[in-house]
Design a protein around this motif. Structure first.
Motif, PDB file in Angstrom:
ATOM      1  N   TYR A 121     -42.631  33.150  21.392  1.00  0.00           N
ATOM      2  CA  TYR A 121     -41.655  33.737  22.314  1.00  0.00           C
ATOM      3  C   TYR A 121     -42.248  33.893  23.718  1.00  0.00           C
ATOM      4  CZ  TYR A 121     -38.121  34.988  18.801  1.00  0.00           C
ATOM      5  OH  TYR A 121     -37.140  34.940  17.848  1.00  0.00           O
ATOM      6  N   ARG A 122     -43.477  34.428  23.772  1.00  0.00           N
ATOM      7  CA  ARG A 122     -44.071  34.740  25.091  1.00  0.00           C
ATOM      8  C   ARG A 122     -44.387  33.472  25.879  1.00  0.00           C
ATOM      9  NH1 ARG A 122     -46.506  40.394  23.791  1.00  0.00           N
ATOM     10  NH2 ARG A 122     -44.542  41.123  22.906  1.00  0.00           N
ATOM     11  N   ASN A 146     -42.547  30.906  25.914  1.00  0.00           N
ATOM     12  CA  ASN A 146     -41.286  30.227  26.232  1.00  0.00           C
ATOM     13  C   ASN A 146     -40.970  29.024  25.364  1.00  0.00           C
ATOM     14  OD1 ASN A 146     -40.005  31.703  28.095  1.00  0.00           O
ATOM     15  ND2 ASN A 146     -41.149  30.840  29.820  1.00  0.00           N
ATOM     16  N   GLN A 199     -37.311  28.855  24.629  1.00  0.00           N
ATOM     17  CA  GLN A 199     -36.363  29.215  25.683  1.00  0.00           C
ATOM     18  C   GLN A 199     -35.056  28.425  25.629  1.00  0.00           C
ATOM     19  OE1 GLN A 199     -37.816  29.765  29.683  1.00  0.00           O
ATOM     20  NE2 GLN A 199     -35.705  29.497  30.452  1.00  0.00           N
ATOM     21  N   GLY A 246     -39.831  36.503  27.176  1.00  0.00           N
ATOM     22  CA  GLY A 246     -40.032  36.480  25.716  1.00  0.00           C
ATOM     23  C   GLY A 246     -40.435  37.813  25.127  1.00  0.00           C
TER      24      GLY A 246
END
Ligand SMILES: [Zn+2]
Ligand SMILES: [Zn+2]
Length: 512
Positions: free
Chosen positions: A126-127, A129, A132, A215
């Motif tokens: 998530y962090r 991306n 995304q 994220g």
């Protein structure tokens, strides 16, 4: 055909790179039940490689989920209820976080099982991306997704549902945030009290906005799963049957993958779960066995063997019955080496379970448990000598050494009391002898006379019965006498096997 071969055939028909995805929730202590997902996935990887397919084998730590229940014995983590699992500290203090502590242990144990997936952290995905594009699609088409999900729900979701759980910027919790609207990349939310399975999570009242490009949050599970499939181009997914029940997450994720994200969903491999000592495996209840615990008492191949048997059968791991599992594995070994006729593809399951090049052992686990307690310093030459008297000659010494260590540990931790014994000293033995009848003493002397004859365990067992008949002492009385003078108890390991596992001179003197 083994189930992994059926799946591999189906995958090869699908063509292209095969990506097998496995994953584990880290919201409790990762245990054997969790490991079955990745260990079973590895069988498919092996078979695909045998058939020269291109394979990627991945494992995702579900570490962005909220911490929902406190594992037994970790009450100190109570204040972290509702936080993303990734943000909980290591209760033992040796790693940066709870997740690092358990993931490190889990992956290094898996390595000893010969299973080495490419590992990912959901939080880091998530962090960074990675998701995304998927998240944007989800937010844009949330109306359609709501419709799909509502087909499977009794209580429908509102039309304007926002599929993003932000991490509260103020208090750091994820379970307590409720999204209130979406504008481009920004999801607005309010942090409020929420009920989760492990109790009530307090919201801090903060109202904020979560930028999906950072994220700091996550998608609901059913949607995340589909987004992951698309991202990794997953073609095969082993899953527990709880996800595959009617209306279970797999079926909704499948539709989302196909209709919203345009990815042909993976071929599912649905398995039944394991129980431990007849109960559900659960870290919050403390009924847990980790791969590391297993490796202390048994060979990895034995656990793999039981995971590779028929998938659609619930199996119980009963710690007191480990020898029965090993005996079954040893039988498959005989089938594999052509020493016994087999059915149900046992030889093939044995082959798939191997971590290294297979080597024969065929020295029973229970006998190893006995040997571990009667040979000082586990001297392998001495052990070999004693095994020879029982007819065991052709085996891998390295495997023997290892099994003796494991079986010894097992008998100390989980073995029945008759397998946990100590040879009594002369003085105690004298007292025991005084309790015997003259006939019983005579029987022991006769058994002593048999010990030079190289009868093997079975032969000696027969002779003990003959001597019992000849002397008019019941077999139960003979066995009791044997155990009384050796271990000072009424029961012990199978008598003939036990006697032949001991130093011959010692037994002879004692029986005479
Ligand atoms: Zn640690
Ligand atoms: Zn908050």
């Amino acid at each position: 055909m083994h189930w992994s071969e059926t799946v591999a055939r189906e995958l090869i028909e699908r063509k292209g790179l095969q990506v097998i995805e496995t994953g584990t929730s880290i919201s409790g202590i990762p245990h054997i039940g969790n490991a079955s997902d990745v260990i079973r996935g590895d069988a498919i990887r092996k078979v695909l490689l045998e058939r020269n397919a291109d394979v990627d084998f991945i494992w995702v730590a579900d570490d962005s989920d909220p911490f929902r229940k406190i594992p037994k014995g970790m009450a100190g983590l109570g204040e972290y209820l509702g936080f993303p699992v990734k943000d909980i500290p290591d209760p033992d203090g040796c790693h940066e976080s709870f997740v690092d502590h358990y993931v490190d242990g889990f992956l290094s144990n898996l390595k000893e099982f010969g299973v080495e997936p490419k590992s990912y952290s959901a939080t880091e995905l998530y962090r960074s991306n990675a998701f995304q594009e998927g998240i944007e699609t989800v937010l844009k088409r949330s109306g359609e997704i709501t419709e799909i999900l509502n087909k499977f729900r009794e209580e429908p979701l509102p039309e304007d549902t926002v599929f993003w759980s932000p991490i509260c910027e103020n208090c750091g919790r994820i379970a307590s945030t409720k999204p209130t609207g979406v504008d481009g990349f920004m999801v607005s939310y309010v942090c409020q009290d929420t009920e989760i399975s492990g109790g009530r999570v307090k919201g801090c009242g903060f109202e904020g906005e979560s930028d999906i490009r950072e994220g700091r949050g996550k998608l609901p599970w059913r949607i995340e799963w589909a987004v992951r499939w698309k991202h990794f181009r997953v073609t095969c997914e082993p899953l527990g049957k709880e996800h595959a029940s009617a209306g279970g997450s797999f079926w909704t994720s499948r539709i989302i993958s196909k209709e919203i994200l345009g990815w042909e969903p993976p071929i599912p491999v649905i398995y039944e779960f394991f129980t431990l000592n007849g109960e559900k495996i659960s870290s919050s209840k403390g009924n847990v066995i980790t791969l590391g615990n297993w490796l202390d008492i048994c060979e990895p191949e034995v656990l793999k063997y039981s995971m590779y048997k028929r998938l659609k059968k619930q199996r119980d791991i009963k710690l007191s019955s480990i020898p029965a599992l090993v005996d079954e594995y040893d039988r498959a070994e005989r089938v594999f080496f052509g020493l016994e006729e087999g059915g149900d593809g046992e030889g093939r399951i044995y082959e798939l379970s191997q971590v290294k090049k297979p080597e024969k052992l065929q020295v029973p686990y229970t006998l190893c448990a006995v040997l571990s307690q009667v040979v000082s310093d586990l001297n392998l030459d001495e052990i070999t000598k004693r095994l020879e008297r029982q007819g065991y000659r052709d085996y891998s010494r390295e495997r023997l050494r290892n099994r003796i260590k494991l079986a010894g540990e097992w008998s100390r931790r989980y073995g029945p009391s008759y397998l946990n014994f100590r040879l009594i000293d002369e003085e105690k033995a004298e007292e025991a002898k005084e309790q015997l009848t003259a006939d019983e003493r005579a029987v022991l002397r006769k058994i002593a006379d048999e010990l030079d004859k190289d009868l093997g365990a079975e032969g000696l067992h027969k002779r003990i019965y003959e001597i019992s008949r000849e002397s008019g002492v019941k077999p139960s009385g003979v066995f009791r006498a044997v155990y009384h003078v050796l271990v000072g108890k009424d029961r012990g390991p199978k008598a003939a096997l036990f006697i032949l596992s001991l130093d011959p001179l010692f037994v002879k003197n004692r029986f005479k």
